[in-house]
Design an enzyme around this catalytic site. Structure first.
Site, PDB file in Angstrom:
ATOM      1  N   ASP A 113     -73.685 103.294 -23.443  1.00 27.90           N
ATOM      2  CA  ASP A 113     -74.588 104.233 -22.760  1.00 27.90           C
ATOM      3  C   ASP A 113     -74.823 103.721 -21.354  1.00 27.90           C
ATOM      4  OD1 ASP A 113     -76.373 106.162 -22.038  1.00 27.90           O
ATOM      5  OD2 ASP A 113     -78.091 105.175 -22.989  1.00 27.90           O
ATOM      6  N   HIS A 119     -72.589 109.921 -17.938  1.00 28.51           N
ATOM      7  CA  HIS A 119     -71.796 110.049 -16.710  1.00 28.51           C
ATOM      8  C   HIS A 119     -71.877 111.505 -16.265  1.00 28.51           C
ATOM      9  CE1 HIS A 119     -68.645 108.275 -14.078  1.00 28.51           C
ATOM     10  NE2 HIS A 119     -68.240 109.541 -13.977  1.00 28.51           N
TER      11      HIS A 119
HETATM   12  O1  9MR Z   1     -66.512 110.288 -12.241  1.00 21.15           O
HETATM   13  C1  9MR Z   1     -65.248 110.697 -12.732  1.00 21.15           C
HETATM   14  C2  9MR Z   1     -65.415 111.484 -14.001  1.00 21.15           C
HETATM   15  O2  9MR Z   1     -66.202 112.632 -13.783  1.00 21.15           O
HETATM   16  C3  9MR Z   1     -64.047 111.823 -14.570  1.00 21.15           C
HETATM   17  O3  9MR Z   1     -64.111 112.423 -15.821  1.00 21.15           O
HETATM   18  C4  9MR Z   1     -63.208 110.581 -14.712  1.00 21.15           C
HETATM   19  C5  9MR Z   1     -61.827 111.021 -15.172  1.00 21.15           C
HETATM   20  O4  9MR Z   1     -60.824 110.237 -14.719  1.00 21.15           O
HETATM   21  O5  9MR Z   1     -63.139 109.871 -13.514  1.00 21.15           O
HETATM   22  C6  9MR Z   1     -64.395 109.499 -12.976  1.00 21.15           C
HETATM   23  O6  9MR Z   1     -64.202 108.898 -11.743  1.00 21.15           O
HETATM   24  C7  9MR Z   1     -63.816 107.556 -11.800  1.00 21.15           C
HETATM   25  C8  9MR Z   1     -62.408 107.439 -11.281  1.00 21.15           C
HETATM   26  O7  9MR Z   1     -61.505 108.136 -12.100  1.00 21.15           O
HETATM   27  C9  9MR Z   1     -62.021 105.967 -11.167  1.00 21.15           C
HETATM   28  N1  9MR Z   1     -62.991 105.240 -10.389  1.00 21.15           N
HETATM   29  C10 9MR Z   1     -64.351 105.294 -10.924  1.00 21.15           C
HETATM   30  C11 9MR Z   1     -64.824 106.731 -10.988  1.00 21.15           C
HETATM   31  C12 9MR Z   1     -66.222 106.835 -11.620  1.00 21.15           C
HETATM   32  O8  9MR Z   1     -67.129 106.043 -11.033  1.00 21.15           O
END
Ligand code: 9MR
Ligand code: G3I
Length: 582
Positions: free
Chosen positions: A552, A510
């Site tokens: 993954d 991610h």
């Molecule tokens: O992409 C985001 C990531 O970098 C953060 O660590 C994480 C922490 O909450 O959140 C991710 O974003 C997500 C969001 O919180 C909820 N909807 C899906 C997002 C990722 O696709």
């Protein structure tokens, strides 16, 4: 969006669930009836990256029986034979396993481990320098995550990209507004590292990340003084590790409001961006709420940096010290300004409602730098038992700083020094209890499979290394090495958790840059979060068992993201191993 399907297919196959396989007659001494034993992978679990010749090498083999094994070298000769430990169940992965200790093998080479009766085999290597490339990549990951800079091919290779987030026009959010800096005031706050897979910059997490890297420099100075990381500043006469750290310190320095000493909690867009490259992120960025935790993290790190730079860069050292003192004073006046996410801000919180440990840490760093007794008195007031470090829990850090400070014999009484060392050894002894009883020979248990469990592993190793230095007792070193082996493949998922290293490593982390760029493989050298029993995202996991709760996949931001605070303790362990064995 998933452009790496091809690679993914091969990685996922090793995770194929074979279901509830029928377990052969259990040994009389083992009662498996209370365990739901799955066999997620029959593969042998070992460090896929390589071992130092004299490091610990305990290999895990799924089995319900004691097994015989042979190790065969590249010439086909059997160089080691023996039998495994008795089988045991690791409750966090639901596997019945045996341990095979290959530590006696200490010649550099490529080997094959064959387990008699089960037809299981695995190859591994012992190398003169197994982690050199990983160590450099783990640092290069910080360069790749730099804000406000164009990444050049000579330093970033395939991951070169345009500049992202110049951050010279950042808005003061309503939550941070003051009379001297009302809402909408524009401030300049460039540089720094992006926190993770997202493009925001958070002071609390920057604090422990920067500290841990500074600690690596302090503990392994001679080693780092000559280590080139091939970054733009490589030829400026300053060790590359400090150049990389400076990029973030310079940003942190701008996060203080000079009018009152308070420190903004974070610099962020209102929402997480979609999967874009840094330069495509044009949404406005804000500095949000001043918090006590941010002020104290800032004070601790700036005081630490000031100490380190006193001799070589006195003007900068003085600036950082004054900033640290101002932030500390602000925190004393505002001791409970906990971060509360404003309703229009959705990005990472790094919220912490207990800042006693942060007060202790900042007090200790300021004492070490200024040698002013009131800071030590404050430290004594806030000091508590050491716990495994994390962004929210920094109680162990002052003990590390104080126990290993090169002026400790002047600054502390013998009794005080003893007490600081004992705090660390006590924590290490707790950690050892898990190690000694672990079927996987890894000090990870129930509560450790949190968001970022691989950093729990690496921070446990960090504590064990300190106990090893204090006592010279080899047990701590062995347990730390087994944690390194764990993140490099000796774990139930079969993944080496550092991108780009090991036979099977994450290919869908991610990490927005890794997904949005044109490159097939993700940026190498990042430690991903690792198994998280909470599964705090909406992905479909193959298992609910804590140590198997890993995916993954881009979807899995709670197990497969990367961050600056997880890479830092990995780097510390790599430096420690290279220092010990090279
Ligand atoms: O992409 C985001 C990531 O970098 C953060 O660590 C994480 C922490 O909450 O959140 C991710 O974003 C997500 C969001 O919180 C909820 N909807 C899906 C997002 C990722 O696709
Ligand atoms: O404090 C509670 C504790 O009381 C409770 O018992 C426990 C049980 O779940 O939860 C604890 O809170 C957890 C908190 O971390 C502190 O450890 C939360 O559940 C957990 O969701 C939270 O995870 C953090 C996550 O952000 C979500 O806020 C991770 O530690 C943190 O590493 C991660 O950081 C993100 C940034 O927000 C954004 N950038 C990427 C970065 C890494 O994913």
């Amino acid at each position: 969006m998933i452009k790496k399907n091809l690679l993914a297919a091969s990685a996922v196959s090793i995770l194929a669930v074979t279901g509830c396989s029928s377990i052969e007659q259990p040994l009389a001494t083992l009662d498996f009836t209370n365990f739901d034993v799955h066999e997620y992978s029959s593969a042998i679990k070992l460090n896929q990256v390589g071992y130092f010749a004299n490091a610990s090498k305990i290999v895990i083999v799924p089995s319900t029986n004691i097994v015989k094994f042979n190790v065969i070298n590249a010439n086909g000769s059997v160089v080691l034979s023996g039998i495994s430990s008795a089988p045991a169940v690791w409750e966090y992965s639901g596997e019945a396993v045996v341990q095979i200790d290959l530590s006696a093998l200490n010649a550099v080479g490529q080997y094959s481990l064959e387990v008699e009766d089960s037809q299981q085999r695995a190859s591994f290597s012992i190398k003169a320098s197994p982690y050199d490339a990983m160590h450099k990549a783990a640092f290069k990951a910080y360069y790749i995550n730099r804000a406000s800079i164009k990444l050049l091919p000579e330093f970033a290779g395939d991951y070169a990209r345009p500049m992202g987030h110049v951050d010279t026009q950042v808005l003061v959010h309503s939550s941070a507004a003051t009379a001297s800096r009302p809402e909408g005031t524009v401030i300049s706050s460039p540089k720094g590292w992006y926190d993770a897979g997202d493009y925001n910059k958070y002071i609390v997490n920057s604090g422990i990340s920067t500290y841990t890297l500074l600690l690596a420099y302090e503990h392994f100075t001679a080693y780092y003084d000559n280590k080139s990381l091939n970054i733009p500043e490589s030829n400026n006469g300053i060790p590359d590790i400090l150049d990389e750290i400076d990029w973030n310190l310079e940003w942190m320095s701008t996060m203080q409001d000079p009018n009152d000493g308070g420190v903004y909690h974070k610099l962020t867009t209102k929402n997480f961006t979609p999967i874009i490259m840094p330069h495509e992120g044009t949404e406005p960025r804000f500095v949000v709420q001043k918090s006590t935790a941010a002020a104290l993290n800032f004070a601790a790190v700036m005081a630490n940096a000031s100490r380190l730079y006193q001799a070589t860069r006195p003007t900068l050292a003085n600036k950082y010290l004054l900033q640290a003192i101002d932030a500390y004073s602000w925190a004393l006046e505002n001791p409970t300004q906990y971060y509360r996410q404003p309703s229009d801000i959705q990005t990472g919180e790094y919220g912490d409602n207990n800042v006693t440990d942060e007060f202790a840490w900042a007090s200790a760093e300021l004492y070490l730098t200024t040698q002013e007794p009131p800071f030590l008195e404050n430290f004594d007031q806030y000091a508590q038992a050491a716990q495994v470090p994390s962004w929210a829990q920094v109680s162990a850090l002052p003990y590390i700083s104080m126990a290993f400070n090169n002026q400790a014999d002047i600054l502390f009484t013998e009794q005080q020094r003893q007490r600081y060392s004992t705090r660390l050894v006590d924590l290490a002894n707790n950690i050892m209890q898990t190690y000694n009883t672990s079927a996987y020979k890894v000090t990870m248990s129930e509560g450790d499979f949190v968001w970022g469990s691989n950093a729990v592993a690496m921070n446990r190793a960090l504590v064990l290394w300190q106990a090893h230095k204090i006592t010279q007792d080899e047990q701590y070193k062995v347990a730390a090495e087994e944690l390194v082996n764990y993140v490099m493949g000796k774990n139930p998922t079969g993944f080496s958790f550092v991108t780009g290293f090991g036979e099977v490593s994450p290919i869908e982390p991610h990490h927005r840059q890794s997904v949005a760029d044109e490159v097939l493989t993700p940026v190498p050298g990042f430690l991903v979060g690792g198994p998280h029993s909470g599964q705090q995202d909406s992905c479909n996991y193959v298992s609910d068992l804590p140590a198997q709760s890993f995916l993954d996949d881009w979807c899995s931001y709670s197990t497969n993201e990367v961050t600056i605070n997880w890479n830092a303790p990995l780097i510390y362990s790599l430096a420690q191993l290279e220092y010990l064995y090279k």
